[in-house]
Motif scaffolding. Structure first.
Motif, mmCIF file in Angstrom:
data_model
loop_
_atom_site.group_PDB
_atom_site.id
_atom_site.type_symbol
_atom_site.label_atom_id
_atom_site.label_comp_id
_atom_site.label_asym_id
_atom_site.label_seq_id
_atom_site.Cartn_x
_atom_site.Cartn_y
_atom_site.Cartn_z
ATOM 1 N N GLU A 99 0.828 -1.211 0.000
ATOM 2 C CA GLU A 99 0.000 0.000 0.000
ATOM 3 C C GLU A 99 0.864 1.264 0.000
ATOM 4 O O GLU A 99 0.500 2.264 -0.614
ATOM 5 C CB GLU A 99 -0.936 -0.007 1.216
ATOM 6 C CG GLU A 99 -2.034 -1.071 1.167
ATOM 7 C CD GLU A 99 -1.581 -2.464 1.619
ATOM 8 O OE1 GLU A 99 -0.365 -2.666 1.892
ATOM 9 O OE2 GLU A 99 -2.444 -3.360 1.699
ATOM 10 N N ILE A 100 2.013 1.212 0.687
ATOM 11 C CA ILE A 100 2.936 2.355 0.687
ATOM 12 C C ILE A 100 3.376 2.632 -0.753
ATOM 13 O O ILE A 100 3.343 3.767 -1.228
ATOM 14 C CB ILE A 100 4.181 2.065 1.581
ATOM 15 C CG1 ILE A 100 3.781 2.044 3.055
ATOM 16 C CG2 ILE A 100 5.286 3.087 1.333
ATOM 17 C CD1 ILE A 100 4.839 1.459 3.985
ATOM 18 N N VAL A 101 3.762 1.566 -1.444
ATOM 19 C CA VAL A 101 4.255 1.708 -2.813
ATOM 20 C C VAL A 101 3.146 2.227 -3.734
ATOM 21 O O VAL A 101 3.354 3.126 -4.556
ATOM 22 C CB VAL A 101 4.802 0.352 -3.329
ATOM 23 C CG1 VAL A 101 5.202 0.444 -4.794
ATOM 24 C CG2 VAL A 101 5.982 -0.109 -2.478
ATOM 25 N N GLU A 102 1.953 1.683 -3.543
ATOM 26 C CA GLU A 102 0.830 2.074 -4.394
ATOM 27 C C GLU A 102 0.442 3.538 -4.178
ATOM 28 O O GLU A 102 0.250 4.287 -5.140
ATOM 29 C CB GLU A 102 -0.364 1.181 -4.072
ATOM 30 C CG GLU A 102 -1.080 0.705 -5.315
ATOM 31 C CD GLU A 102 -2.038 -0.419 -4.971
ATOM 32 O OE1 GLU A 102 -3.231 -0.248 -5.222
ATOM 33 O OE2 GLU A 102 -1.576 -1.437 -4.413
ATOM 34 N N LEU A 103 0.370 3.947 -2.913
ATOM 35 C CA LEU A 103 0.017 5.342 -2.635
ATOM 36 C C LEU A 103 1.090 6.276 -3.191
ATOM 37 O O LEU A 103 0.769 7.309 -3.796
ATOM 38 C CB LEU A 103 -0.164 5.573 -1.124
ATOM 39 C CG LEU A 103 -0.557 7.007 -0.749
ATOM 40 C CD1 LEU A 103 -1.935 7.379 -1.309
ATOM 41 C CD2 LEU A 103 -0.539 7.215 0.771
ATOM 42 N N ALA A 104 2.361 5.899 -3.013
ATOM 43 C CA ALA A 104 3.460 6.728 -3.523
ATOM 44 C C ALA A 104 3.310 6.923 -5.031
ATOM 45 O O ALA A 104 3.504 8.031 -5.555
ATOM 46 C CB ALA A 104 4.801 6.091 -3.196
ATOM 47 N N GLY A 134 7.317 -3.734 -4.795
ATOM 48 C CA GLY A 134 7.196 -2.997 -6.062
ATOM 49 C C GLY A 134 7.868 -1.635 -6.105
ATOM 50 O O GLY A 134 7.807 -0.951 -7.130
ATOM 51 N N ALA A 135 8.525 -1.213 -5.023
ATOM 52 C CA ALA A 135 9.164 0.110 -5.028
ATOM 53 C C ALA A 135 10.365 0.111 -5.964
ATOM 54 O O ALA A 135 11.154 -0.834 -5.974
ATOM 55 C CB ALA A 135 9.606 0.488 -3.620
ATOM 56 N N GLU A 136 10.475 1.195 -6.767
ATOM 57 C CA GLU A 136 11.620 1.288 -7.660
ATOM 58 C C GLU A 136 12.759 2.067 -7.019
ATOM 59 O O GLU A 136 13.922 1.887 -7.351
ATOM 60 C CB GLU A 136 11.196 1.954 -8.977
ATOM 61 C CG GLU A 136 10.574 0.934 -9.912
ATOM 62 C CD GLU A 136 9.613 1.550 -10.893
ATOM 63 O OE1 GLU A 136 9.774 2.746 -11.208
ATOM 64 O OE2 GLU A 136 8.688 0.841 -11.329
#
Ligand code: ATP
Ligand code: MG
Length: 264
Positions: A99-104, A134-136
């Motif tokens: 969710e952190i990655v998605e919101l970002a 999924g964070a780049e």
């Protein structure tokens, strides 16, 4: 991580009876314990989680309207920001990595690791969790945390010059009050997700979402998707109308009222 997390969750689920009234809460605990076993949650994180659970009971373990109001203002603030950053610690990585990655992605924010109990090993472990989610790009790890926040003396003063140092908006959770205050003093808008409306963080933040990160993040993502198409004027209007004091007072009145109704 998907697979590993999925199978862990499955094994925990199989241990907890389907009809256990506190099933969700127990599964969440398991995620924090898993983070501890993998070395990115610290023992103090377990205590912080317990404090949160207590306040979650008081608000009925549901997202209440005062949290929704704060979430809308948060999304508007994030969408209007020049340099929004999501600050991540061990508990957040254990509970809401995807969710952190998605919101970002939805609000174009950077992700930065920032720890109260900082070691490079923990930072790297959290970076790994976020990358697997999924964070780049993950800021604040090792040498990248080369700038400092004035007035703070713990290791949390170390921040990334590409992230929190230049951020105009910082979203954080499970944060300590003095760091929230230091960020606010630097002129940053702080969005805090904190189940305790009485904590110093909740009181120092510009916007306080009194809710569990587990529930708040998916709702933040939902509103970010819907509000992305709003004009800047509309977003500015939402921010202008928002009053954090009112939201905190409303959350306390809600708890007081709920307790007096239950105790009748
Ligand atoms: P302060 O320094 O701001 O007064 P504190 O010292 O109480 O806060 P900690 O003990 O570090 O802060 O705990 C972090 C905060 O995070 C607590 O207020 C707790 O209620 C809250 N919290 C714990 N778990 C969650 C969660 N899952 N979602 C949202 N908030 C949480
Ligand atoms: Mg504290």
């Amino acid at each position: 991580m998907d697979k590993a997390q999925g199978s862990k969750e499955w094994s925990v689920r199989s241990l907890i009876p389907e009809n256990h009234p506190r099933k969700e809460s127990l599964i969440i605990r398991e995620k924090i314990v898993e983070g501890l076993e993998e070395g990115y949650v610290v023992p103090q994180g377990l205590i912080a989680h317990g404090r949160g659970e207590c306040f979650d009971y008081l608000i009925g373990e549901k997202t209440q309207q005062f949290a929704i109001d704060a979430i809308k203002a948060s999304v508007a603030t994030l969408l209007l920001a020049k340099h929004p950053v999501i600050s991540v610690n061990g508990n957040m990585a254990a509970l809401v990595p995807k969710e952190i990655v998605e919101l970002a992605k939805e609000v174009n924010a950077k992700i930065e690791v920032n720890l109260f109990y900082r070691t490079v090993e923990r930072e790297k472990a959290i970076e790994k969790v976020l990358r697997e989610a999924g964070a780049e790009e993950v800021l604040g790890v090792g040498e990248d945390a080369s700038a400092t926040i004035p007035e703070l003396f713990s290791e949390r003063r170390r921040v990334s010059p590409r992230g929190i140092l230049i951020a105009d908006v910082v979203l954080l959770a499970l944060e300590d009050g003095d760091r929230t205050e230091a960020l606010t003093r630097m002129g940053k808008k702080v969005i805090a997700i904190d189940l305790n409306p009485l904590s110093r963080t909740a009181r120092m933040a510009s916007i306080t979402i009194v809710d569990n990160v587990i529930r708040a993040f998916p709702i933040l993502i939902k509103y970010a998707r819907a509000m992305k198409s709003y004009s800047r004027d509309t977003l500015e209007e939402i921010v202008k109308k928002y009053d954090n004091k009112t939201v905190l007072t409303t959350s306390l009145r809600f708890i007081a009222q709920r307790l007096s109704e239950i105790s009748l």
